[in-house]
Motif scaffolding. Structure first.
Motif, short mmCIF file in Angstrom:
data_model
loop_
_atom_site.label_atom_id
_atom_site.label_comp_id
_atom_site.label_asym_id
_atom_site.label_seq_id
_atom_site.Cartn_x
_atom_site.Cartn_y
_atom_site.Cartn_z
N LEU A 171 -90.09 -37.63 -44.92
CA LEU A 171 -90.09 -38.14 -43.56
C LEU A 171 -89.05 -39.24 -43.42
CD1 LEU A 171 -91.67 -38.01 -40.79
CD2 LEU A 171 -92.80 -40.09 -41.57
N VAL A 172 -88.32 -39.20 -42.32
CA VAL A 172 -87.38 -40.26 -42.00
C VAL A 172 -87.97 -41.17 -40.93
CG1 VAL A 172 -85.06 -40.76 -41.10
CG2 VAL A 172 -85.42 -38.84 -42.68
N ARG A 173 -88.43 -40.59 -39.83
CA ARG A 173 -89.07 -41.37 -38.76
C ARG A 173 -90.03 -40.49 -37.97
NH1 ARG A 173 -84.09 -44.05 -35.51
NH2 ARG A 173 -83.37 -41.91 -35.73
N ARG A 174 -91.06 -41.11 -37.45
CA ARG A 174 -91.93 -40.52 -36.42
C ARG A 174 -91.94 -41.48 -35.24
NH1 ARG A 174 -96.52 -36.95 -38.14
NH2 ARG A 174 -97.61 -37.84 -36.38
N HIS A 175 -91.77 -40.93 -34.04
CA HIS A 175 -91.81 -41.78 -32.85
C HIS A 175 -92.64 -41.09 -31.77
CE1 HIS A 175 -90.64 -44.40 -29.57
NE2 HIS A 175 -90.28 -43.34 -28.86
N ASN A 176 -93.74 -41.74 -31.37
CA ASN A 176 -94.56 -41.28 -30.26
C ASN A 176 -95.01 -39.84 -30.42
OD1 ASN A 176 -95.89 -41.59 -27.71
ND2 ASN A 176 -94.21 -40.49 -26.71
N VAL A 177 -95.48 -39.47 -31.61
CA VAL A 177 -96.00 -38.13 -31.80
C VAL A 177 -97.32 -38.16 -32.55
CG1 VAL A 177 -93.81 -36.87 -31.70
CG2 VAL A 177 -94.62 -37.77 -33.90
N ALA A 178 -98.17 -37.22 -32.20
CA ALA A 178 -99.39 -36.92 -32.95
C ALA A 178 -99.23 -35.54 -33.55
CB ALA A 178 -100.61 -36.98 -32.03
N GLY A 179 -99.99 -35.26 -34.59
CA GLY A 179 -99.90 -33.96 -35.24
C GLY A 179 -98.90 -34.00 -36.37
N GLY A 180 -98.32 -32.85 -36.65
CA GLY A 180 -97.36 -32.78 -37.75
C GLY A 180 -98.02 -32.87 -39.11
N ALA A 181 -99.19 -32.23 -39.27
CA ALA A 181 -99.86 -32.20 -40.57
C ALA A 181 -99.26 -31.10 -41.44
CB ALA A 181 -101.36 -31.97 -40.40
N THR A 182 -98.95 -31.44 -42.66
CA THR A 182 -98.41 -30.48 -43.62
C THR A 182 -99.56 -29.72 -44.27
OG1 THR A 182 -96.47 -31.84 -44.08
CG2 THR A 182 -97.06 -30.20 -45.74
N GLY A 183 -99.47 -28.42 -44.28
CA GLY A 183 -100.43 -27.57 -44.97
C GLY A 183 -99.81 -26.99 -46.23
N ILE A 184 -100.60 -26.94 -47.31
CA ILE A 184 -100.14 -26.44 -48.60
C ILE A 184 -101.12 -25.38 -49.09
CG2 ILE A 184 -99.77 -27.01 -51.03
CD1 ILE A 184 -97.62 -28.20 -49.34
N ARG A 185 -100.59 -24.22 -49.46
CA ARG A 185 -101.41 -23.17 -50.07
C ARG A 185 -100.74 -22.73 -51.36
NH1 ARG A 185 -101.62 -19.66 -46.04
NH2 ARG A 185 -100.23 -18.05 -46.89
N VAL A 186 -101.47 -22.83 -52.48
CA VAL A 186 -100.93 -22.54 -53.79
C VAL A 186 -101.41 -21.17 -54.24
CG1 VAL A 186 -100.75 -23.32 -56.18
CG2 VAL A 186 -100.94 -25.00 -54.33
N ASP A 187 -100.49 -20.34 -54.68
CA ASP A 187 -100.86 -19.01 -55.17
C ASP A 187 -101.90 -19.12 -56.29
OD1 ASP A 187 -99.18 -17.69 -53.44
OD2 ASP A 187 -97.60 -17.32 -54.92
N GLY A 188 -102.93 -18.28 -56.20
CA GLY A 188 -103.96 -18.24 -57.23
C GLY A 188 -105.06 -19.26 -57.05
N ARG A 189 -105.00 -20.05 -55.98
CA ARG A 189 -106.03 -21.04 -55.72
C ARG A 189 -106.61 -20.83 -54.33
NH1 ARG A 189 -104.01 -26.88 -58.22
NH2 ARG A 189 -103.28 -26.05 -60.24
N GLU A 190 -107.88 -21.07 -54.20
CA GLU A 190 -108.53 -20.91 -52.91
C GLU A 190 -108.30 -22.15 -52.04
OE1 GLU A 190 -112.64 -20.05 -53.32
OE2 GLU A 190 -112.32 -18.16 -54.41
N GLY A 191 -108.34 -21.93 -50.73
CA GLY A 191 -108.27 -23.04 -49.79
C GLY A 191 -106.86 -23.50 -49.53
N GLU A 192 -106.76 -24.52 -48.69
CA GLU A 192 -105.48 -25.05 -48.24
C GLU A 192 -105.60 -26.56 -48.13
OE1 GLU A 192 -103.23 -24.54 -44.07
OE2 GLU A 192 -103.48 -22.65 -45.17
N GLY A 193 -104.63 -27.28 -48.67
CA GLY A 193 -104.61 -28.73 -48.57
C GLY A 193 -103.82 -29.19 -47.36
N HIS A 194 -104.16 -30.37 -46.84
CA HIS A 194 -103.48 -30.92 -45.67
C HIS A 194 -103.25 -32.42 -45.85
CE1 HIS A 194 -105.44 -27.27 -44.05
NE2 HIS A 194 -104.38 -27.21 -43.28
N PHE A 195 -102.11 -32.88 -45.41
CA PHE A 195 -101.82 -34.31 -45.36
C PHE A 195 -100.73 -34.51 -44.32
CE2 PHE A 195 -99.51 -32.29 -48.82
CZ PHE A 195 -98.19 -32.58 -48.50
N VAL A 196 -100.55 -35.75 -43.92
CA VAL A 196 -99.54 -36.09 -42.90
C VAL A 196 -98.51 -37.02 -43.52
CG1 VAL A 196 -99.12 -37.15 -40.65
CG2 VAL A 196 -101.20 -35.80 -41.03
N LEU A 197 -97.25 -36.68 -43.35
CA LEU A 197 -96.16 -37.60 -43.69
C LEU A 197 -96.06 -38.59 -42.53
CD1 LEU A 197 -93.49 -35.04 -45.01
CD2 LEU A 197 -95.31 -36.21 -46.30
N GLU A 198 -96.52 -39.82 -42.76
CA GLU A 198 -96.65 -40.80 -41.68
C GLU A 198 -95.61 -41.90 -41.71
OE1 GLU A 198 -100.97 -41.43 -40.20
OE2 GLU A 198 -101.04 -41.56 -42.39
#
Length: 237
Positions: A171-198
């Motif tokens: 991330l370089v900058r965020r200005h006046n935005v909500a959302g933008g959550a990164t989703g990660i799914r790894v082959d061979g693993r169940e589920g999906e991880g989420h985090f926000v570059l803030e």
């Protein structure tokens, strides 16, 4: 730092790195990723150009692009400007065509901030992989704009791979935005991880062969005022 990152990338296929930790690990002298050097680098996102290849008709993405190479153990050098290509399998929305974007400006490509990011990412990826090797590196400056009633789409193609070996997204900058959550799914693993570059320089490093990634839309926080999300993407092949 590189050893810890490499272990996380090998074990999990990815590693989230907060901005403060990235600065400490990639720029221990504190001269490239802080102060005027960083501010000048971040300000270059104010001079990007529209992406004319959006198959969804969107006008929310601005960008610049550059290509670099490095021999095994050698210095990173910029190559002549050329097209960016992804297969339709990796990018079902915009893939399958040679896309030419406005080039990264020389002062940006030669900046100490970029040099620190390239060096730090390269060290982590070489430690996670097979050691020193030749690299082809593409640099992408992205700004995703969010306007009232019109969300910006950081990854309109959805969850995807880039078709490379490794990826750094910072991330370089965020200005006046909500959302933008990164989703990660790894082959061979169940589920999906989420985090926000803030925060500036919050980053994720990815083993692209094992990991799918995507980012949710961004919307303006304050009515009547546009917003944006600026990121740097470095891909290593």
């Amino acid at each position: 730092m590189s050893a810890d990152l490499a272990q996380a990338i090998r074990h999990d296929g990815h590693a989230f790195l907060p901005g403060a930790a990235l600065r400490a690990g990639f720029d221990p002298a504190g001269q490239a990723l802080s102060g005027a050097a960083w501010e000048d680098f971040a300000a270059s996102w104010d001079d990007l150009r529209p992406d004319e290849y959006m198959a969804d008709g969107g006008r929310y993405r601005l960008r610049r692009h550059a290509i670099f190479h490095a021999e095994a153990g050698g210095v990173v050098q910029r190559d002549p400007d050329g097209p960016h290509y992804q297969t339709l399998n990796n990018n079902p929305l915009n893939g399958g065509v040679q896309r030419r974007f406005a080039p990264v400006l020389p002062a940006v490509a030669e900046s100490p901030a970029l040099a620190a990011l390239l060096s730090g990412a390269r060290a982590a990826f070489e430690a996670a992989g097979q050691g020193a090797r030749p690299w082809r590196i593409e640099m992408h400056q992205f700004r995703i704009e969010a306007r009232p009633g019109t969300p910006g789409q950081p990854t309109p193609e959805g969850m995807h791979r880039d078709g490379v070996a490794f990826v750094l997204v910072a991330l370089v900058r965020r200005h006046n935005v909500a959302g933008g959550a990164t989703g990660i799914r790894v082959d061979g693993r169940e589920g999906e991880g989420h985090f926000v570059l803030e925060n500036p320089l919050d980053a994720v490093l990815l083993d692209d062969a094992r990991v799918w990634h995507g980012v949710t839309p961004v919307l303006p926080l304050r009515d009547g005022e546009p917003g944006f999300r600026d990121v740097l993407v470095l891909t290593f092949v």
